[in-house]
Write an enzyme that holds these catalytic residues in place. Structure first.
Site, PDB file in Angstrom:
ATOM      1  N   SER A 174       0.835  -1.198   0.000  1.00  0.00           N
ATOM      2  CA  SER A 174       0.000   0.000   0.000  1.00  0.00           C
ATOM      3  C   SER A 174       0.868   1.246   0.000  1.00  0.00           C
ATOM      4  O   SER A 174       2.066   1.186   0.270  1.00  0.00           O
ATOM      5  CB  SER A 174      -0.903   0.007   1.235  1.00  0.00           C
ATOM      6  OG  SER A 174      -0.109   0.288   2.377  1.00  0.00           O
ATOM      7  N   LYS A 175       0.203   2.346  -0.284  1.00  0.00           N
ATOM      8  CA  LYS A 175       0.873   3.640  -0.269  1.00  0.00           C
ATOM      9  C   LYS A 175       1.519   3.866   1.093  1.00  0.00           C
ATOM     10  O   LYS A 175       2.614   4.394   1.198  1.00  0.00           O
ATOM     11  CB  LYS A 175      -0.204   4.696  -0.548  1.00  0.00           C
ATOM     12  CG  LYS A 175       0.303   6.088  -0.668  1.00  0.00           C
ATOM     13  CD  LYS A 175      -0.821   7.047  -0.911  1.00  0.00           C
ATOM     14  CE  LYS A 175      -1.274   7.600   0.394  1.00  0.00           C
ATOM     15  NZ  LYS A 175      -1.849   8.894   0.434  1.00  0.00           N
ATOM     16  N   ARG A 176       0.821   3.427   2.127  1.00  0.00           N
ATOM     17  CA  ARG A 176       1.345   3.614   3.483  1.00  0.00           C
ATOM     18  C   ARG A 176       2.620   2.817   3.731  1.00  0.00           C
ATOM     19  O   ARG A 176       3.501   3.258   4.454  1.00  0.00           O
ATOM     20  CB  ARG A 176       0.279   3.252   4.527  1.00  0.00           C
ATOM     21  CG  ARG A 176      -0.079   4.469   5.379  1.00  0.00           C
ATOM     22  CD  ARG A 176      -1.333   4.260   6.176  1.00  0.00           C
ATOM     23  NE  ARG A 176      -2.507   4.418   5.355  1.00  0.00           N
ATOM     24  CZ  ARG A 176      -3.504   3.545   5.283  1.00  0.00           C
ATOM     25  NH1 ARG A 176      -3.477   2.445   5.986  1.00  0.00           N
ATOM     26  NH2 ARG A 176      -4.538   3.781   4.520  1.00  0.00           N
TER      27      ARG A 176
END
Ligand code: GLU
Length: 507
Positions: A265-267
């Protein structure tokens, strides 16, 4: 293949483009080009609540940075225009109506409060998110429960309604995925998805089927996260009477976190310090900036190569592929079923490889903006010599500055401590006298500078181990960089003498 291959990438413009999305584009593109087919970009923007300013333009920009230009798109047009679903709104209603008339779908008038009440009353630990499905259908306010006549009255009175698919009971939906083989779904586990919303817009489920049909799509490749929607889509193809035109499906494996646990994920990128989006994305609502591969200093060719290997190989040990080779070699049958772990170190390795494969003249063009960003005005001829000396030390484009700044500006000496302890009068005398002798070096070249340095060193009773590191720190500021006499040659006699004298002063 008898029919001309037509594939599509169908993003919803809701934010930055994750590398998994670009890989979907890439696999579509390679498959189309391999088969001499066409690659369509269709913007799936029917969910107006998720509309994000700038997100569509960002998709175009990413695709052109990657060199994955569609043959048909909202910008380019084509025989099936418009390619933006919001502009095709009028074409979906008739199909929703056709489905209702044939008994495959129904009108539903439930208000948000009624839906909430249904969910609240059916919620149990075993069933935390109750669905609108065959089990509750007859207890809700829809044309199945109320009958068509009563429903028509409600519609005529202007009652808002949606159209839902009527999932059949006790059926198996089976299809052959090009990657996964035969996939089975139990229709009892699938809910009655909304096909047409109260505002008259189709949902993704209806629009994707209608448009894939209307646009003559022969193969539909998309991320594995869409697999649960496949039974709905397959039933719609069947119910609309188009099943003989249904594309072949391939659900591409997920790109996993570096530790293999779950989808990248982006995170994860933010947490682990690497980009996950193709290019910088600035969220227009929050103003948050997410860094992209492009801005981190990746070359698009390397980015493509990184992506293609996340889920595919050609069956050999080969790792570096040009676009032409990929077009020639790519096949969906060699795409893996399992998720592919993202490895940032490996991603950087690819970029380093691609930098080494560039000509020095190409590297000049690539490095220039990074040099200019530091207020340096240089000539291409000088920069070309610099890139030749430092390119093997460069992994990402900003490294051309990090590894080469001292060719352009007097560096700050950050690693003086490395030589301070062993500094003495003898070394000082040597450096002073050598720096004062540069007039006698008639051709200021690497070899002549080195010869003069060695002579002076021997005359002063010193060894290389005593003076080479100090010279490097004086010229570079730290313990890195290419050959120190190459650096001296490039910066010239005066600047070399200056740097030596300045360093002596602070030692
Ligand atoms: N609009 C969907 C998305 O945002 C497309 C899925 C598909 O390709 O069918 O990913």
């Amino acid at each position: 293949m008898s029919n001309k291959v037509r594939v599509r990438f169908a993003p919803s413009p809701t934010g930055g483009l994750h590398l998994g999305g670009v890989r979907t584009v890439l696999y579509n593109y390679l498959f189309a080009k391999h088969h001499g087919g066409e690659f369509v970009l269709r913007i799936e923007d029917t969910d107006q609540t998720r509309y994000v300013e700038g997100a569509e333009q960002y998709i175009y920009d990413c695709l052109s940075w990657c060199g994955l230009e569609p043959d048909e798109s909202p910008l380019k047009g084509g025989p099936h225009a418009p390619y933006r679903q919001s502009e095709r709104k009028a074409s979906y209603f008739q199909y929703a109506k056709q489905l209702v008339d044939a008994g495959y779908a129904y009108y539903a008038f439930d208000t948000p409060e009624e839906l909430e009440a249904m969910r609240a009353s059916l919620k149990t630990e075993a069933n935390p998110t109750p669905q609108y499905d065959g089990k509750v259908r007859m207890q809700m306010r829809n044309s199945e429960a109320l009958g068509m006549e009563a429903s028509q009255k409600l519609i005529d009175a202007g009652t808002p309604y949606v159209v839902r698919i009527k999932m059949p009971q006790d059926e198996q939906v089976v299809f052959t995925d090009m990657i996964r083989g035969e996939v089975h779904f139990d229709t009892n586990l699938v809910d009655d998805k909304v096909l047409l919303k109260a505002d008259g817009m189709p949902t993704y489920h209806l629009a994707v089927v209608v448009d894939d049909y209307m646009m003559g799509i022969t193969h539909a490749f998309r991320g594995e996260e869409w697999l649960p929607s496949a039974p709905v889509h397959i039933l719609l193809w069947k119910y609309l009477g188009w099943v003989d035109k249904m594309p072949e499906w391939a659900h591409l494996p997920l790109i996993l976190k570096p530790d293999g646990h779950g989808k990248l994920s982006k995170r994860d990128g933010e947490r682990l310090g690497f980009p996950v989006f193709a290019m910088n994305w600035k969220d227009p609502k929050t103003g948050d900036l997410t860094q992209g591969f492009r801005e981190r200093g990746f070359l698009p060719e390397a980015f493509i190569n990184i992506l293609v290997m996340l889920g595919w190989n050609d069956g050999t040990e080969q790792e570096i592929f040009s676009m032409e080779e990929l077009i020639q070699k790519f096949s969906i049958s060699r795409v893996h079923k399992g998720g592919a772990k993202f490895d940032y170190e490996k991603a950087k390795w690819y970029n380093h490889q691609y930098i080494q494969r560039k000509t020095d003249a190409e590297l000049v063009a690539l490095a220039k903006p990074y040099i200019a960003a530091h207020g340096v005005d240089t000539t291409d001829a000088y920069l070309e010599k610099v890139v030749a000396l430092i390119k093997e030390r460069c992994t990402l484009l900003p490294d051309f500055w990090e590894q080469g700044h001292f060719f352009f500006k007097t560096p700050e000496i950050t690693e003086i401590a490395a030589i301070k302890d062993k500094w003495n009068e003898q070394k000082k005398a040597f450096f002073e006298s050598w720096a004062n002798s540069f007039d006698s070096i008639t051709d200021w070249t690497h070899d002549a500078i080195e010869a003069s340095f060695n002579d002076a060193m021997t005359a002063n009773g010193l060894k290389k181990g005593d003076v080479l590191l100090p010279l490097r720190i004086m010229l570079v500021g730290g313990k890195y960089g290419p050959g120190v006499f190459n650096i001296a040659e490039m910066i010239g006699a005066n600047e070399t003498a200056e740097r030596i004298k300045n360093a002596i002063n602070i030692l």
